[in-house]
Scaffold this active site. Structure first.
Site, PDB file in Angstrom:
ATOM      1  N   LYS A 125       0.865  -1.184   0.000  1.00 52.41           N
ATOM      2  CA  LYS A 125       0.000   0.000   0.000  1.00 52.41           C
ATOM      3  C   LYS A 125       0.897   1.227   0.000  1.00 52.41           C
ATOM      4  O   LYS A 125       2.056   1.157   0.419  1.00 52.41           O
ATOM      5  CB  LYS A 125      -0.891   0.012   1.243  1.00 52.41           C
ATOM      6  CG  LYS A 125      -2.117   0.883   1.121  1.00 52.41           C
ATOM      7  CD  LYS A 125      -3.233   0.217   0.355  1.00 52.41           C
ATOM      8  CE  LYS A 125      -4.352   1.181   0.034  1.00 52.41           C
ATOM      9  NZ  LYS A 125      -5.496   0.521  -0.603  1.00 52.41           N
ATOM     10  N   ASP A 154      -6.847   4.410  -4.894  1.00 54.84           N
ATOM     11  CA  ASP A 154      -7.568   4.252  -3.624  1.00 54.84           C
ATOM     12  C   ASP A 154      -8.209   5.616  -3.383  1.00 54.84           C
ATOM     13  O   ASP A 154      -8.386   6.397  -4.340  1.00 54.84           O
ATOM     14  CB  ASP A 154      -6.613   3.838  -2.483  1.00 54.84           C
ATOM     15  CG  ASP A 154      -7.349   3.422  -1.208  1.00 54.84           C
ATOM     16  OD1 ASP A 154      -7.913   2.326  -1.170  1.00 54.84           O
ATOM     17  OD2 ASP A 154      -7.378   4.214  -0.239  1.00 54.84           O
ATOM     18  N   GLY A 199     -17.925   7.788  -3.360  1.00 48.36           N
ATOM     19  CA  GLY A 199     -16.704   7.770  -4.152  1.00 48.36           C
ATOM     20  C   GLY A 199     -16.808   6.628  -5.120  1.00 48.36           C
ATOM     21  O   GLY A 199     -17.902   6.149  -5.454  1.00 48.36           O
ATOM     22  N   ALA A 242     -18.630   3.338  -3.641  1.00 50.23           N
ATOM     23  CA  ALA A 242     -20.066   3.534  -3.422  1.00 50.23           C
ATOM     24  C   ALA A 242     -20.800   3.636  -4.759  1.00 50.23           C
ATOM     25  O   ALA A 242     -21.877   3.045  -4.941  1.00 50.23           O
ATOM     26  CB  ALA A 242     -20.293   4.790  -2.591  1.00 50.23           C
TER      27      ALA A 242
END
Ligand code: NDP
Length: 445
Positions: free
Chosen positions: A124, A164, A237, A240
């Site tokens: 990440k 992300d 975002g 969703a």
């Protein structure tokens, strides 16, 4: 396994890294039994080696705004574990980004990527840069400066970042352009790319679609589905948006979305017109939640509140970590919610998860529910390697199949004696076993 000793030692080494410590504890709690049953893991120090990242890289990212002012942000890449494939995980650009949050996300990513059955390790990265309110030129200069440091560390067989929070197609494009210039190669080093230059169909909607496919399987264990269900969603975002589109297609009614400043309740539900309006707002980089409630009179805005007080059958938290606490969980249960599926990473606090488990409602953790995003990134990598592009139906069918398989793995490893499916335990054990066995095969490295 001595969980308390492991956690005490980790807390001493990394004081204050709250999210990281929370994520490690949550995973280890469900692995205790399986580790105790497999003494070879203890002998090989698998847990000790798994909970520390292989390496963490931090760097400064200087950039100049449109007024000529110099800014300096922090950039990070956490390369957590590459036992089953190259490091893989998104980049987050948000002012809240710090090492603890990226380590929690990188740790979770190991198990999520393992669950997809594709060869991807966990990683990440990101920055405390806030793209909100910045011009495209400012975002481009930031992304170029960020990539100037990151490009040494990544590669299509080494480490493959994606998007992300705060990193969508635009940011990926700017970063890819700079990588290509520096490395002098056009390869699948990032996923979430544009369709004209190596991206995959369905990738933008994959996390949301995948979450709904998973939730559909969960509902199937109770002989029901999304048709006619009222659904509360948080955030608006990327995740969703995909979830809302798919739920609506399947006959469910989504009645909430949210932002950091509050939520909108629209009892009439979201249709295509409303979703398109929301997309326009999103593309113009504006606040979404308030303008929507002014445009559609059926909708009401609740400032400073979360959507979990609204009566619903299914809840999909799709915004951010720890956005659903104990009281929210109690509200959901008391209002008859039967299924909570985490579109975001760790949106429910441990206390909230305890409430769901105590009342034995269906609860799907993020690492399983939202794995469709990284799975489709894996499909993008495959297409890049093969130098072909699959059609929309093919990618969607593969995504759907992967989500069903992840659900099956959770059922296999998480079903308890009384028949209740503990998806947290199931996902952690299934994800862990593959990685642990790969680490055993590869020796102490
Ligand atoms: P986006 O940046 O596209 O969207 C995040 C949304 O959440 C925005 O609507 C944002 O509102 C809202 N939000 C942010 N903070 C809060 C808060 N405190 N309370 C309520 N709403 C808030 O990110 P994504 O959709 O990509 O990611 C959402 C979650 O899903 C994250 O946890 C991410 O790690 C996870 N995830 C994402 C994947 C992907 O493919 N994108 C894959 C797997 C997991 P605003 O814009 O107004 O700030």
């Amino acid at each position: 396994m001595n969980l308390e000793k492991i956690m005490n030692d980790l807390e001493k080494k990394h004081p204050g890294e709250v999210e990281y410590l929370q994520a490690v504890r949550e995973v280890l709690e469900s692995l205790e039994e399986v580790v105790d049953q497999n003494p070879q893991f203890e002998a090989a120090g698998i847990i000790d080696r798994l909970i520390e990242p292989d390496r963490v890289l931090t760097f400064k990212v200087p950039w100049v705004d449109d007024n000529g002012k110099v800014h300096v942000n922090l950039g990070y890449r956490v390369q957590f574990n590459n036992a089953i494939g190259p490091y893989k995980g998104g980049l987050r650009f948000h002012p809240s980004v710090n090492l603890s949050i990226l380590k929690f996300l990188g740790f979770e990513q190991i198990f999520k990527n393992s669950l997809t059955t594709l060869p991807m390790g966990g990683g990440k990265g990101g920055s405390d840069f806030d793209p909100k309110g910045k011009s495209d030129a400012e975002i481009m200069r930031f992304c170029q400066s960020f990539m100037l440091e990151l490009w040494h560390l990544i590669g299509p067989e080494t480490d493959v970042p994606a998007g992300d929070i705060g990193v969508g197609g635009k940011e990926i494009g700017f970063m890819y352009g700079m990588y290509k210039k520096l490395a002098r190669e056009h390869v699948g080093v990032l996923t979430g790319k544009g369709l004209n230059w190596g991206g995959s169909l369905i990738r933008p909607e994959a996390t949301g679609f995948g979450a709904v496919y998973f939730a559909q399987e969960m509902l199937g264990t109770k002989d029901t589905d999304f048709s006619g269900k009222t659904v509360a969603v948080s955030g608006f975002g990327n995740v969703a948006w995909g979830a809302i589109s798919k739920i609506t297609e399947l006959g469910g009614k989504v009645v909430t979305i949210s932002g950091p400043d509050g939520y909108i309740h629209d009892p009439e539900g979201f249709d295509v017109e409303k979703i398109n309006y929301l997309l326009e707002l999103r593309a113009s980089n504006q606040d979404i939640v308030k303008p929507y409630s002014y445009e559609f009179p059926s909708a009401q805005f609740f400032a400073g509140k979360r959507p979990w007080e609204v009566k619903c059958d299914v809840a999909l938290p799709c915004a951010t970590q720890n956005e659903l606490g104990k009281e929210d969980a109690e509200n959901l249960v008391n209002n008859g919610c039967m299924c909570v599926a985490e579109g975001a990473n760790m949106p429910s606090t441990p206390e909230a998860v305890d409430v769901f488990k105590k009342h034995k409602i269906l609860f799907g953790p993020g690492k399983a529910v939202n794995a469709g995003g990284v799975a489709t990134s894996g499909l993008e990598m495959t297409q890049n390697s093969m130098k072909i592009a699959w059609g929309r139906e093919e990618v969607d069918a593969r995504l759907h199949e992967i989500m069903k398989n992840i659900h099956n793995a959770c059922v296999t490893h998480g079903t308890q004696e009384d028949g209740y499916i503990d998806y947290v335990r199931g996902a952690n054990i299934a994800g862990f076993l593959k990685v642990a066995n790969a680490m055993m095969d590869q020796g102490v490295v």
